[in-house]
Design an enzyme around this catalytic site. Sequence first.
Site, PDB file in Angstrom:
ATOM      1  N   HIS A 287       0.841  -1.209   0.000  1.00 55.59           N
ATOM      2  CA  HIS A 287       0.000   0.000   0.000  1.00 55.59           C
ATOM      3  C   HIS A 287       0.871   1.251   0.000  1.00 55.59           C
ATOM      4  O   HIS A 287       0.641   2.174  -0.799  1.00 55.59           O
ATOM      5  CB  HIS A 287      -0.908  -0.024   1.242  1.00 55.59           C
ATOM      6  CG  HIS A 287      -1.588   1.273   1.516  1.00 55.59           C
ATOM      7  ND1 HIS A 287      -2.865   1.551   1.083  1.00 55.59           N
ATOM      8  CD2 HIS A 287      -1.174   2.396   2.189  1.00 55.59           C
ATOM      9  CE1 HIS A 287      -3.201   2.769   1.472  1.00 55.59           C
ATOM     10  NE2 HIS A 287      -2.189   3.300   2.142  1.00 55.59           N
ATOM     11  N   GLU A 288       1.872   1.287   0.883  1.00 56.37           N
ATOM     12  CA  GLU A 288       2.740   2.472   0.960  1.00 56.37           C
ATOM     13  C   GLU A 288       3.519   2.691  -0.336  1.00 56.37           C
ATOM     14  O   GLU A 288       3.660   3.825  -0.807  1.00 56.37           O
ATOM     15  CB  GLU A 288       3.716   2.328   2.137  1.00 56.37           C
ATOM     16  CG  GLU A 288       3.064   2.327   3.510  1.00 56.37           C
ATOM     17  CD  GLU A 288       2.312   3.609   3.804  1.00 56.37           C
ATOM     18  OE1 GLU A 288       2.724   4.665   3.309  1.00 56.37           O
ATOM     19  OE2 GLU A 288       1.302   3.552   4.525  1.00 56.37           O
ATOM     20  N   GLU A 367      -5.716   7.050  -0.831  1.00 57.26           N
ATOM     21  CA  GLU A 367      -5.694   5.834  -0.017  1.00 57.26           C
ATOM     22  C   GLU A 367      -6.402   4.682  -0.725  1.00 57.26           C
ATOM     23  O   GLU A 367      -5.923   3.538  -0.715  1.00 57.26           O
ATOM     24  CB  GLU A 367      -6.340   6.097   1.347  1.00 57.26           C
ATOM     25  CG  GLU A 367      -5.549   7.030   2.252  1.00 57.26           C
ATOM     26  CD  GLU A 367      -4.152   6.522   2.548  1.00 57.26           C
ATOM     27  OE1 GLU A 367      -3.998   5.308   2.786  1.00 57.26           O
ATOM     28  OE2 GLU A 367      -3.212   7.333   2.511  1.00 57.26           O
ATOM     29  N   ASP A 371      -4.628   1.213  -1.917  1.00 58.06           N
ATOM     30  CA  ASP A 371      -5.199  -0.108  -1.599  1.00 58.06           C
ATOM     31  C   ASP A 371      -5.382  -0.937  -2.868  1.00 58.06           C
ATOM     32  O   ASP A 371      -5.087  -2.143  -2.890  1.00 58.06           O
ATOM     33  CB  ASP A 371      -6.551   0.055  -0.894  1.00 58.06           C
ATOM     34  CG  ASP A 371      -6.416   0.425   0.575  1.00 58.06           C
ATOM     35  OD1 ASP A 371      -5.282   0.385   1.086  1.00 58.06           O
ATOM     36  OD2 ASP A 371      -7.440   0.756   1.199  1.00 58.06           O
TER      37      ASP A 371
END
EC number: 3.4.24.84
Length: 427
Positions: A287-288, A367, A371
């Site tokens: 995700h990061e 975000e 994801d």
Amino acid sequence: QRRVYRTTTHVPQELGQIMDSETFEKSRLYQLDKSTFSFWSGLYSEVEGTMILLCGGIPFLWNLSGQIAGRAGFGPEYEIVQSLVFLLLATLFSAVTGLPWSLYNTFVIEEKHGFNQQTLGFFFKDAIKKFIVTQCILLPVTSLLLYIIKIGGDYFFIYAWLFTLVVSLVLVTIYADYIAPLFDKFIPLPEGELKQQIETMAKSIDFPLTKVYVVEGSKRSSHSNAYFYGFFKNKRIVLFDTLLEDYSALNKEPAEGEDGENEETKSKTKNKKQGCKNEEVLAVLGHELGHWKLGHTVKNIIISQMNSFLCFFLFAVLIGRKELFAAFGFYDTQPTLIGLMIIFQFIFSPYNEVLSFCLTVLSRRFEFQADAFAKELGKAKDLYSALIKLNKDNLGFPVSDWIFSMWHYSHPPLLERLQALKDAKQE
């Protein structure tokens, strides 16, 4: 939102599979306490700020700074010296008045709910160190900025913006290598399966990873986090030990003969293991790294610098308006630092609220995209379970008022993120 905390005392049906009633009640009480604290500390801050304005606190502190500078041999012509004294006194006042609130938050609220790992001695040592480091950065940077504004002529706002751009990039570059280690211990992630998997994943998306660190965040708090930093071909990943089930000090039993406490940190026993398994850590990193691959970091920097340029331009337009200074008690002088404070802190306040909301909306969009990127890497199932674990470890309350959530949450609510991952997880 407080009404939600008070009245939602049972796990909603849609949360039944992901949260037990005990954790739900703990998170509800934790968020209710935080909400109460936020209300009273915010109210105090507003009252304090209003009283400072009504009682002429800013011109008083400016005159006091002039007197102190004068005793050191610097007359009114040394405006930058007086500005630095003013800044030092103002930040000292802010640190002192904020100390009781910080103590209460750390040793009452965070302690009550099992997050605080600090002793009182560690807290004060940390606070003093933070103040000193802040001054070592703030005072030289401010003096140079004021000097640039003074000598910059009609286009000083361009030079001031370029200077702040360079400073921000330098600070981002050196923070994790030189500043953060002053407060926390950073150690390279030991060789092993997790490190190999992280390097393999980074290589698969062309992320120029050079080092992976574990930071001992458990010395101060049991909250968990992860981030990456660096420019160009020199990227580093930092994992909090509280994120890693295998490395968290909070999962380790004290050795025989130890009382579990030293001068800096308190070891607390936990009924359940904290942190994520390796596969879940990889999903969180996926995700990061999605933020990097999708250009979110660069986009945020561009937006920030566009806003900074606009603010300096408007500052250049407004700085000559004597009535602005007079409204804050400065009738005979128009100090540059005071102008910066008036315009950036007060005049721009409504604009900053609108901008903050827009950035919150954008952050939530980013975000979801990150994801989705982790999902494309085949990490949907592990990210799903990791989000649930992190929510439990940090006692996040998964029920929110939609208006409160829309305005305040930079990350989408847990249920929305899980729903977006659900189909891929089932597949």
